[in-house]
Design an enzyme around this catalytic site. Structure first.
Site, PDB file in Angstrom:
ATOM      1  N   GLU A   1       0.845  -1.204   0.000  1.00 48.03           N
ATOM      2  CA  GLU A   1       0.000   0.000   0.000  1.00 48.03           C
ATOM      3  C   GLU A   1       0.878   1.251   0.000  1.00 48.03           C
ATOM      4  O   GLU A   1       0.591   2.228  -0.694  1.00 48.03           O
ATOM      5  CB  GLU A   1      -0.911   0.038   1.244  1.00 48.03           C
ATOM      6  CG  GLU A   1      -1.842  -1.143   1.406  1.00 48.03           C
ATOM      7  CD  GLU A   1      -3.028  -1.167   0.438  1.00 48.03           C
ATOM      8  OE1 GLU A   1      -3.079  -0.326  -0.490  1.00 48.03           O
ATOM      9  OE2 GLU A   1      -3.887  -2.033   0.606  1.00 48.03           O
TER      10      GLU A   1
ATOM     11  N   GLU B   1      -4.682   5.082  -0.104  1.00 47.61           N
ATOM     12  CA  GLU B   1      -3.605   4.145   0.257  1.00 47.61           C
ATOM     13  C   GLU B   1      -3.205   4.359   1.715  1.00 47.61           C
ATOM     14  O   GLU B   1      -2.857   3.403   2.415  1.00 47.61           O
ATOM     15  CB  GLU B   1      -2.395   4.283  -0.670  1.00 47.61           C
ATOM     16  CG  GLU B   1      -2.679   4.042  -2.155  1.00 47.61           C
ATOM     17  CD  GLU B   1      -3.431   2.754  -2.477  1.00 47.61           C
ATOM     18  OE1 GLU B   1      -3.519   1.861  -1.612  1.00 47.61           O
ATOM     19  OE2 GLU B   1      -3.954   2.646  -3.602  1.00 47.61           O
TER      20      GLU B   1
ATOM     21  N   HIS C   1      -5.695   2.520   3.739  1.00 52.07           N
ATOM     22  CA  HIS C   1      -5.422   1.079   3.706  1.00 52.07           C
ATOM     23  C   HIS C   1      -4.254   0.729   4.632  1.00 52.07           C
ATOM     24  O   HIS C   1      -4.302  -0.262   5.364  1.00 52.07           O
ATOM     25  CB  HIS C   1      -5.125   0.615   2.273  1.00 52.07           C
ATOM     26  CG  HIS C   1      -6.266   0.878   1.333  1.00 52.07           C
ATOM     27  ND1 HIS C   1      -6.147   0.811  -0.027  1.00 52.07           N
ATOM     28  CD2 HIS C   1      -7.554   1.232   1.584  1.00 52.07           C
ATOM     29  CE1 HIS C   1      -7.315   1.108  -0.577  1.00 52.07           C
ATOM     30  NE2 HIS C   1      -8.182   1.367   0.379  1.00 52.07           N
TER      31      HIS C   1
ATOM     32  N   TYR D   1      -4.277  -1.135  12.265  1.00 53.70           N
ATOM     33  CA  TYR D   1      -5.403  -1.478  13.141  1.00 53.70           C
ATOM     34  C   TYR D   1      -5.517  -3.004  13.301  1.00 53.70           C
ATOM     35  O   TYR D   1      -5.745  -3.510  14.397  1.00 53.70           O
ATOM     36  CB  TYR D   1      -6.669  -0.875  12.520  1.00 53.70           C
ATOM     37  CG  TYR D   1      -7.947  -1.075  13.287  1.00 53.70           C
ATOM     38  CD1 TYR D   1      -8.070  -0.630  14.604  1.00 53.70           C
ATOM     39  CD2 TYR D   1      -9.053  -1.680  12.684  1.00 53.70           C
ATOM     40  CE1 TYR D   1      -9.259  -0.801  15.304  1.00 53.70           C
ATOM     41  CE2 TYR D   1     -10.248  -1.845  13.366  1.00 53.70           C
ATOM     42  CZ  TYR D   1     -10.350  -1.412  14.671  1.00 53.70           C
ATOM     43  OH  TYR D   1     -11.518  -1.572  15.350  1.00 53.70           O
TER      44      TYR D   1
ATOM     45  N   GLU E   1      -2.014  -3.308  -8.637  1.00 51.26           N
ATOM     46  CA  GLU E   1      -3.326  -3.183  -7.983  1.00 51.26           C
ATOM     47  C   GLU E   1      -4.370  -4.056  -8.686  1.00 51.26           C
ATOM     48  O   GLU E   1      -5.254  -4.612  -8.061  1.00 51.26           O
ATOM     49  CB  GLU E   1      -3.801  -1.728  -7.994  1.00 51.26           C
ATOM     50  CG  GLU E   1      -2.888  -0.792  -7.224  1.00 51.26           C
ATOM     51  CD  GLU E   1      -3.481   0.606  -7.090  1.00 51.26           C
ATOM     52  OE1 GLU E   1      -3.466   1.350  -8.089  1.00 51.26           O
ATOM     53  OE2 GLU E   1      -3.955   0.947  -5.993  1.00 51.26           O
TER      54      GLU E   1
ATOM     55  N   HIS F   1      -9.221   2.625  -8.192  1.00 48.91           N
ATOM     56  CA  HIS F   1      -7.835   2.947  -8.573  1.00 48.91           C
ATOM     57  C   HIS F   1      -7.489   2.328  -9.935  1.00 48.91           C
ATOM     58  O   HIS F   1      -6.831   2.944 -10.758  1.00 48.91           O
ATOM     59  CB  HIS F   1      -6.839   2.448  -7.514  1.00 48.91           C
ATOM     60  CG  HIS F   1      -7.117   3.008  -6.151  1.00 48.91           C
ATOM     61  ND1 HIS F   1      -6.508   2.545  -5.013  1.00 48.91           N
ATOM     62  CD2 HIS F   1      -7.954   3.989  -5.753  1.00 48.91           C
ATOM     63  CE1 HIS F   1      -6.960   3.223  -3.972  1.00 48.91           C
ATOM     64  NE2 HIS F   1      -7.851   4.096  -4.390  1.00 48.91           N
TER      65      HIS F   1
HETATM   66 MN    MN Z   1      -4.851   1.263  -4.530  1.00 51.20          MN
HETATM   67 FE    FE Z   2      -4.728   0.167  -1.522  1.00 50.22          FE
END
Ligand code: MN
Ligand code: FE
Length: 360
Positions: free
Chosen positions: A97, A128, A131, A137, A200, A237
């Site tokens: 990411e 990103e 993410h 987390y 991606e 994306h």
């Molecule tokens: Mn992405």
């Molecule tokens: Fe991402």
């Protein structure tokens, strides 16, 4: 002469001649350079539309409950291979990411010249960050040692190779590349194709599929949900970078040679090979209904959709999706859950803001 331009539910009055001049000066690369963010008149309306879709999908990791995941992680009902998939997911995406965000901010957003493209790319980079934050987390909720994730990035050869494959292209294109040079134009087009369609668009899908398979078996509901939201963002994306690629080619048709097309297809072939090696590492044994062979043909299927999307030859024409259920799990728009509430709230507050902007 004045003319009214409409974007969504907003309208703007612009001097026609000046607007046409500004419009003509907008280009994907080598357009008018300006410090001011001259969004209007919009030339690349698709970019603004994607930006609006992206902000309507906004989410925050802390909105998702991790209690069940923690119980499962600490309990004894999971197999070692379930845990291994989660570790590989967290280990790979923690680095990936960041690599995508870095390329978007330091390469793509720097080299494009039209402000509406910079706008949507800024949002892409921010997603990103969301993410990356969601992975923090997960790591803190499950109590995984963060150094273990970094070690995976350094020590697992298939993760290392996937990451080196993309960074070697993006590092050639740091600031100040002369974008009038066709060699650099091709490098840029290749960068956009590589990140959007190969990384991606294809290399993220092995783990997405595995984690969503676990989710479907009611394992790691919180992590599964975060990956669903991440995947929804990734679809935008992929779409954004696909449009950007096609627009770049349209404006610079001299680079769209047979040799260059073949170079891109070869890039995808390399991406697929790396992904298949990586899948073998994620699924050392065929477990919980997940077979290595099915995942490999899933990657072949996805890669052909990406090649098709940008007008390149397919590698396995007619290949079927071995996981039709996955398409359904991935399409969360159909699903009703607690999160719909929050998504609606974000949408509502943004449309209220636009009303008050208009009234000012
Ligand atoms: Mn992405
Ligand atoms: Fe991402």
């Amino acid at each position: 002469m004045e003319k009214v331009f409409k974007i969504g539910n907003r309208s703007f009055t612009l001097d026609q001649d000046k607007a046409e001049e500004a419009f003509a000066a907008k280009k994907v690369i080598n357009g008018r350079k300006t410090e001011a963010f001259n969004l209007l008149p919009l030339k690349y309306t698709w970019a603004y539309d994607i930006y609006r879709d992206m902000k309507a999908n906004h989410w925050e990791p802390e909105d998702i409950q991790m209690q069940k995941d923690i119980e499962q992680w600490q309990g004894s009902d999971l197999s070692d291979s379930d845990r291994w998939i989660i570790r590989m997911g967290i280990g790979y995406f923690s680095a990936a990411e960041g690599i995508v965000g870095d390329n978007i901010i330091h390469v793509v957003r720097e080299l494009v010249t039209a402000p509406e493209l910079k706008l949507v790319l800024g949002r892409h980079a921010h997603e990103e960050n969301v993410h990356a934050d969601s992975l923090l987390y997960m790591i803190s909720s499950l109590g995984i040692n963060p150094h273990e994730c970094e070690a995976m990035f350094e020590q697992i050869p298939t993760i290392k190779k996937k990451n080196e494959f993309v960074t070697r292209v993006s590092h050639e294109l740091r600031r100040d590349a002369d974008m009038t040079d066709p060699v650099n134009k091709k490098k840029f087009a290749r960068d956009i194709f590589l990140f959007g369609q190969c990384m991606e668009g294809t290399q993220f899908y092995g783990l997405f599929g595995m984690i969503l398979s676990l989710y479907r078996q009611n394992k790691f509901p919180g992590i599964g949900q975060m990956f669903q939201y991440t995947l929804r963002d990734e679809s935008n994306h992929i779409k954004l970078l696909r449009h950007l690629f096609l627009e770049l080619i349209r404006e610079n048709p001299e680079i769209w040679t047979e040799d260059f097309k073949e170079e891109l297809v070869q890039t995808m072939i390399e991406a697929i090979a790396l992904e298949k090696e990586f899948i073998a590492d994620c699924l050392p044994v065929s477990s919980v209904g997940l077979s290595d062979a099915d995942f490999c043909s899933y990657i072949d299927y996805i890669a052909d959709r990406r090649l098709e999307g940008v007008g390149l030859r397919q590698l396995n024409p007619g290949i079927q999706n071995p996981f039709p259920w996955l398409a359904e799990t991935m399409d969360i728009k159909k699903e009703a859950n607690f999160f719909e509430q929050r998504v609606t709230e974000y949408q509502k507050s943004s449309s209220l803001a636009s009303v008050s902007d208009d009234e000012l």
